[in-house]
Design a protein around this motif. Structure first.
Motif, PDB file in Angstrom:
ATOM      1  N   ASP A  13       5.113   5.595   4.242  1.00 44.60           N
ATOM      2  CA  ASP A  13       5.216   4.364   5.037  1.00 44.60           C
ATOM      3  C   ASP A  13       6.562   3.676   4.872  1.00 44.60           C
ATOM      4  N   TYR A  14       7.403   4.182   3.990  1.00 39.53           N
ATOM      5  CA  TYR A  14       8.678   3.523   3.722  1.00 39.53           C
ATOM      6  C   TYR A  14       9.864   4.297   4.288  1.00 39.53           C
ATOM      7  N   LEU A  15       9.605   5.174   5.234  1.00 36.69           N
ATOM      8  CA  LEU A  15      10.704   5.900   5.865  1.00 36.69           C
ATOM      9  C   LEU A  15      11.688   4.921   6.485  1.00 36.69           C
ATOM     10  N   ILE A  16      12.950   5.231   6.396  1.00 39.90           N
ATOM     11  CA  ILE A  16      13.962   4.404   7.040  1.00 39.90           C
ATOM     12  C   ILE A  16      14.029   4.820   8.502  1.00 39.90           C
ATOM     13  N   PRO A  17      13.708   3.919   9.391  1.00 40.51           N
ATOM     14  CA  PRO A  17      13.727   4.304  10.803  1.00 40.51           C
ATOM     15  C   PRO A  17      15.145   4.616  11.276  1.00 40.51           C
ATOM     16  N   GLN A  18      15.248   5.655  12.083  1.00 39.67           N
ATOM     17  CA  GLN A  18      16.526   6.015  12.670  1.00 39.67           C
ATOM     18  C   GLN A  18      16.616   5.492  14.101  1.00 39.67           C
ATOM     19  N   MET A  19      15.693   4.602  14.450  1.00 42.13           N
ATOM     20  CA  MET A  19      15.640   4.099  15.812  1.00 42.13           C
ATOM     21  C   MET A  19      16.813   3.175  16.099  1.00 42.13           C
ATOM     22  N   LYS A  20      17.336   3.326  17.304  1.00 50.83           N
ATOM     23  CA  LYS A  20      18.480   2.505  17.706  1.00 50.83           C
ATOM     24  C   LYS A  20      18.038   1.112  18.150  1.00 50.83           C
ATOM     25  N   ASN A  21      16.942   1.035  18.908  1.00 48.65           N
ATOM     26  CA  ASN A  21      16.485  -0.232  19.457  1.00 48.65           C
ATOM     27  C   ASN A  21      15.094  -0.503  18.921  1.00 48.65           C
ATOM     28  N   PHE A  58      -8.684  -0.468  15.113  1.00 46.01           N
ATOM     29  CA  PHE A  58      -8.324  -1.815  15.572  1.00 46.01           C
ATOM     30  C   PHE A  58      -7.889  -2.684  14.390  1.00 46.01           C
ATOM     31  N   ASP A  59      -8.653  -2.651  13.306  1.00 47.59           N
ATOM     32  CA  ASP A  59      -8.318  -3.459  12.131  1.00 47.59           C
ATOM     33  C   ASP A  59      -6.997  -3.020  11.498  1.00 47.59           C
ATOM     34  N   TYR A  60      -6.774  -1.716  11.444  1.00 45.31           N
ATOM     35  CA  TYR A  60      -5.544  -1.167  10.864  1.00 45.31           C
ATOM     36  C   TYR A  60      -4.314  -1.687  11.607  1.00 45.31           C
ATOM     37  N   ILE A  61      -4.360  -1.646  12.924  1.00 48.65           N
ATOM     38  CA  ILE A  61      -3.206  -2.102  13.718  1.00 48.65           C
ATOM     39  C   ILE A  61      -3.038  -3.611  13.596  1.00 48.65           C
ATOM     40  N   LEU A  62      -4.146  -4.350  13.599  1.00 46.37           N
ATOM     41  CA  LEU A  62      -4.043  -5.808  13.449  1.00 46.37           C
ATOM     42  C   LEU A  62      -3.387  -6.196  12.124  1.00 46.37           C
ATOM     43  N   ASP A  63      -3.622  -5.398  11.086  1.00 46.26           N
ATOM     44  CA  ASP A  63      -3.078  -5.697   9.757  1.00 46.26           C
ATOM     45  C   ASP A  63      -1.791  -4.932   9.444  1.00 46.26           C
ATOM     46  N   PHE A  64      -1.256  -4.195  10.416  1.00 42.77           N
ATOM     47  CA  PHE A  64      -0.104  -3.346  10.142  1.00 42.77           C
ATOM     48  C   PHE A  64       1.120  -4.208   9.811  1.00 42.77           C
ATOM     49  N   PRO A  65       1.807  -3.929   8.695  1.00 39.29           N
ATOM     50  CA  PRO A  65       2.961  -4.748   8.277  1.00 39.29           C
ATOM     51  C   PRO A  65       4.121  -4.682   9.283  1.00 39.29           C
ATOM     52  N   ALA A  66       4.662  -5.830   9.595  1.00 39.50           N
ATOM     53  CA  ALA A  66       5.742  -5.916  10.588  1.00 39.50           C
ATOM     54  C   ALA A  66       7.016  -5.213  10.135  1.00 39.50           C
ATOM     55  N   ASP A  67       7.200  -5.060   8.821  1.00 41.65           N
ATOM     56  CA  ASP A  67       8.439  -4.451   8.338  1.00 41.65           C
ATOM     57  C   ASP A  67       8.337  -2.928   8.208  1.00 41.65           C
ATOM     58  N   LYS A  68       7.217  -2.364   8.566  1.00 41.81           N
ATOM     59  CA  LYS A  68       7.033  -0.914   8.522  1.00 41.81           C
ATOM     60  C   LYS A  68       7.033  -0.372   9.947  1.00 41.81           C
ATOM     61  N   GLY A 127      13.428  -3.310  19.074  1.00 41.26           N
ATOM     62  CA  GLY A 127      12.663  -4.040  20.081  1.00 41.26           C
ATOM     63  C   GLY A 127      11.792  -5.143  19.515  1.00 41.26           C
ATOM     64  N   CYS A 128      10.580  -5.169  19.960  1.00 38.49           N
ATOM     65  CA  CYS A 128       9.625  -6.265  19.822  1.00 38.49           C
ATOM     66  C   CYS A 128       9.081  -6.460  18.412  1.00 38.49           C
ATOM     67  N   GLY A 129       8.209  -7.463  18.296  1.00 36.09           N
ATOM     68  CA  GLY A 129       7.504  -7.720  17.054  1.00 36.09           C
ATOM     69  C   GLY A 129       6.226  -6.912  16.941  1.00 36.09           C
ATOM     70  N   PHE A 130       5.884  -6.179  17.979  1.00 40.15           N
ATOM     71  CA  PHE A 130       4.718  -5.306  17.947  1.00 40.15           C
ATOM     72  C   PHE A 130       5.029  -4.123  17.043  1.00 40.15           C
ATOM     73  N   PRO A 131       4.018  -3.485  16.435  1.00 38.70           N
ATOM     74  CA  PRO A 131       4.340  -2.337  15.574  1.00 38.70           C
ATOM     75  C   PRO A 131       5.276  -1.340  16.256  1.00 38.70           C
ATOM     76  N   LYS A 132       6.277  -0.951  15.516  1.00 41.95           N
ATOM     77  CA  LYS A 132       7.267  -0.005  16.027  1.00 41.95           C
ATOM     78  C   LYS A 132       6.715   1.404  15.841  1.00 41.95           C
ATOM     79  N   VAL A 133       6.797   2.218  16.881  1.00 43.14           N
ATOM     80  CA  VAL A 133       6.188   3.546  16.876  1.00 43.14           C
ATOM     81  C   VAL A 133       7.251   4.596  17.180  1.00 43.14           C
ATOM     82  N   GLU A 134       7.536   5.420  16.189  1.00 47.19           N
ATOM     83  CA  GLU A 134       8.539   6.469  16.330  1.00 47.19           C
ATOM     84  C   GLU A 134       8.020   7.586  17.238  1.00 47.19           C
ATOM     85  N   ASP A 135       8.864   8.018  18.151  1.00 46.23           N
ATOM     86  CA  ASP A 135       8.570   9.207  18.952  1.00 46.23           C
ATOM     87  C   ASP A 135       8.889  10.417  18.069  1.00 46.23           C
TER      88      ASP A 135
END
Length: 169
Positions: free
Chosen positions: A117-125, A98-108, A127-135
């Motif tokens: 943690d610095y991978l360049i996302p290949q995601m097209k969309n 819970f703490d990890y996700i609450l503190d997760f950096p928005a730019d990662k 989306g939101c300000g919630f942590p982005k999660v790669e499939d």
């Protein structure tokens, strides 16, 4: 996901608890602007790969084998002989998640394919300000792109980090 969860009973119990807890709060429907249990479990795996020592390994492709999905090599070696040396309790791991996700950096973004943690996302969309999660099987797909209930989800994580089971810990 199954390959990861069968490596660790802690990971399995935590995933089941989180899925039930999310459902009890009516926040488990990506179609209604919330988060899918799939994305939540990916977030959990990501966290458990980064505990010290790790609860789960990163499956990698150390061979020339390929499994091409949407133009990306998604092959991984699930026949990993891994035994975690992590001795944290389930409650400690849960609070840490819970703490990890609450503190997760928005730019990662969250990826279970690498510890970088610095991978360049290949995601097209993105989306939101919630942590982005790669499939991990469609690496250009953000599994949280439909999240619209970001404040409610952050409140859920905050509430989760303060559960009674964490008192006196």
């Amino acid at each position: 996901i199954k390959d990861y969860l069968k490596l660790s009973s802690e990971a399995w119990y935590l995933a089941m608890f989180l899925k039930i807890y999310l459902k009890d709060e009516n926040l488990n429907s990506s179609f209604e602007g919330s988060i899918s249990s799939y994305a939540l479990v990916l977030m959990l795996i990501h966290y458990l790969q980064r505990t010290d020592p790790p609860v789960l390994p990163v499956f990698s492709n150390n061979s020339n084998r390929e499994k091409i999905v949407n133009g990306h090599n998604c092959y991984y070696d699930a026949d990993v002989k891994f035994v975690s040396k992590n001795k944290q309790s389930l409650t400690s791991l849960l609070k840490g998640f819970f703490d990890y996700i609450l503190d997760f950096p928005a730019d990662k973004f969250i990826s279970i394919r690498s510890l970088d943690d610095y991978l360049i996302p290949q995601m097209k969309n993105l989306g939101c300000g919630f942590p982005k999660v790669e499939d991990p099987f469609e690496i250009d797909h953000n599994t949280t792109k439909t999240v619209k209930k970001t404040p409610k989800l952050y409140n859920w994580f905050d509430k989760g980090s303060k559960l009674d089971i964490f008192k006196n810990k």
